[in-house]
Design a protein around this motif. Structure first.
Motif, PDB file in Angstrom:
ATOM      1  N   MET A   1      86.546  21.484  82.442  1.00 44.23           N
ATOM      2  CA  MET A   1      86.996  22.845  82.462  1.00 44.23           C
ATOM      3  C   MET A   1      87.284  23.298  81.035  1.00 44.23           C
ATOM      4  N   THR A   2      86.709  24.396  80.669  1.00 47.53           N
ATOM      5  CA  THR A   2      86.927  24.921  79.325  1.00 47.53           C
ATOM      6  C   THR A   2      87.661  26.251  79.365  1.00 47.53           C
ATOM      7  N   GLU A   3      88.453  26.453  80.427  1.00 48.30           N
ATOM      8  CA  GLU A   3      89.221  27.691  80.534  1.00 48.30           C
ATOM      9  C   GLU A   3      90.390  27.666  79.565  1.00 48.30           C
ATOM     10  N   GLU A   4      90.748  28.843  79.084  1.00 48.99           N
ATOM     11  CA  GLU A   4      91.910  28.941  78.212  1.00 48.99           C
ATOM     12  C   GLU A   4      93.171  28.840  79.053  1.00 48.99           C
ATOM     13  N   PRO A   5      94.227  28.263  78.517  1.00 51.47           N
ATOM     14  CA  PRO A   5      95.471  28.186  79.274  1.00 51.47           C
ATOM     15  C   PRO A   5      96.067  29.574  79.482  1.00 51.47           C
ATOM     16  N   LEU A   6      96.875  29.701  80.541  1.00 55.95           N
ATOM     17  CA  LEU A   6      97.513  30.987  80.818  1.00 55.95           C
ATOM     18  C   LEU A   6      98.603  31.300  79.807  1.00 55.95           C
ATOM     19  N   PHE A   7      99.257  30.263  79.280  1.00 56.23           N
ATOM     20  CA  PHE A   7     100.245  30.440  78.225  1.00 56.23           C
ATOM     21  C   PHE A   7     100.277  29.168  77.396  1.00 56.23           C
ATOM     22  N   ARG A   8     100.863  29.264  76.215  1.00 54.82           N
ATOM     23  CA  ARG A   8     100.985  28.087  75.367  1.00 54.82           C
ATOM     24  C   ARG A   8     102.311  28.138  74.618  1.00 54.82           C
ATOM     25  N   VAL A   9     102.815  26.996  74.280  1.00 55.48           N
ATOM     26  CA  VAL A   9     104.066  26.890  73.536  1.00 55.48           C
ATOM     27  C   VAL A   9     103.724  27.007  72.061  1.00 55.48           C
ATOM     28  N   VAL A  10     104.323  27.966  71.383  1.00 51.76           N
ATOM     29  CA  VAL A  10     104.004  28.181  69.972  1.00 51.76           C
ATOM     30  C   VAL A  10     105.080  27.636  69.044  1.00 51.76           C
ATOM     31  N   ARG A  11     106.236  27.305  69.604  1.00 57.79           N
ATOM     32  CA  ARG A  11     107.296  26.773  68.761  1.00 57.79           C
ATOM     33  C   ARG A  11     108.152  25.824  69.591  1.00 57.79           C
ATOM     34  N   GLY A  12     108.499  24.697  69.033  1.00 61.00           N
ATOM     35  CA  GLY A  12     109.360  23.734  69.713  1.00 61.00           C
ATOM     36  C   GLY A  12     108.566  22.777  70.589  1.00 61.00           C
ATOM     37  N   THR A  13     109.282  21.874  71.201  1.00 61.58           N
ATOM     38  CA  THR A  13     108.670  20.894  72.108  1.00 61.58           C
ATOM     39  C   THR A  13     109.474  20.887  73.408  1.00 61.58           C
ATOM     40  N   PRO A  14     109.056  21.696  74.366  1.00 63.44           N
ATOM     41  CA  PRO A  14     109.803  21.784  75.616  1.00 63.44           C
ATOM     42  C   PRO A  14     109.646  20.505  76.446  1.00 63.44           C
ATOM     43  N   SER A  15     110.683  20.205  77.212  1.00 62.84           N
ATOM     44  CA  SER A  15     110.611  19.048  78.120  1.00 62.84           C
ATOM     45  C   SER A  15     109.774  19.443  79.336  1.00 62.84           C
TER      46      SER A  15
END
Length: 63
Positions: free
Chosen positions: A1-15
């Motif tokens: 699958m080469t779909e783009e993610p619906l959202f991405r984390v741009v700062r920090g490292t969420p659990s």
């Protein structure tokens, strides 16, 4: 699958719990797949013709 993610984390490292919380929040905002149409009230005339309904308008035998 080469779909783009619906959202991405741009700062920090969420659990994993934080990512799950944001995904749950986003899904709760989405409209439901198909909402059932509201039931239309049936007239007494239409209900009288349905099977299994008492037939009050007919004369009772032996009267």
């Amino acid at each position: 699958m080469t779909e783009e993610p619906l959202f991405r984390v741009v700062r920090g490292t969420p659990s994993a719990e934080e990512v799950a919380a944001i995904v749950g929040a986003l899904f709760s905002l989405a409209p439901s797949a198909s909402a059932p149409a509201p039931a239309r009230p049936r007239s007494r005339w239409a209900q009288s013709a349905r099977p299994g309904r008492p037939r009050h308008w007919r004369a009772v035998a032996g009267s």
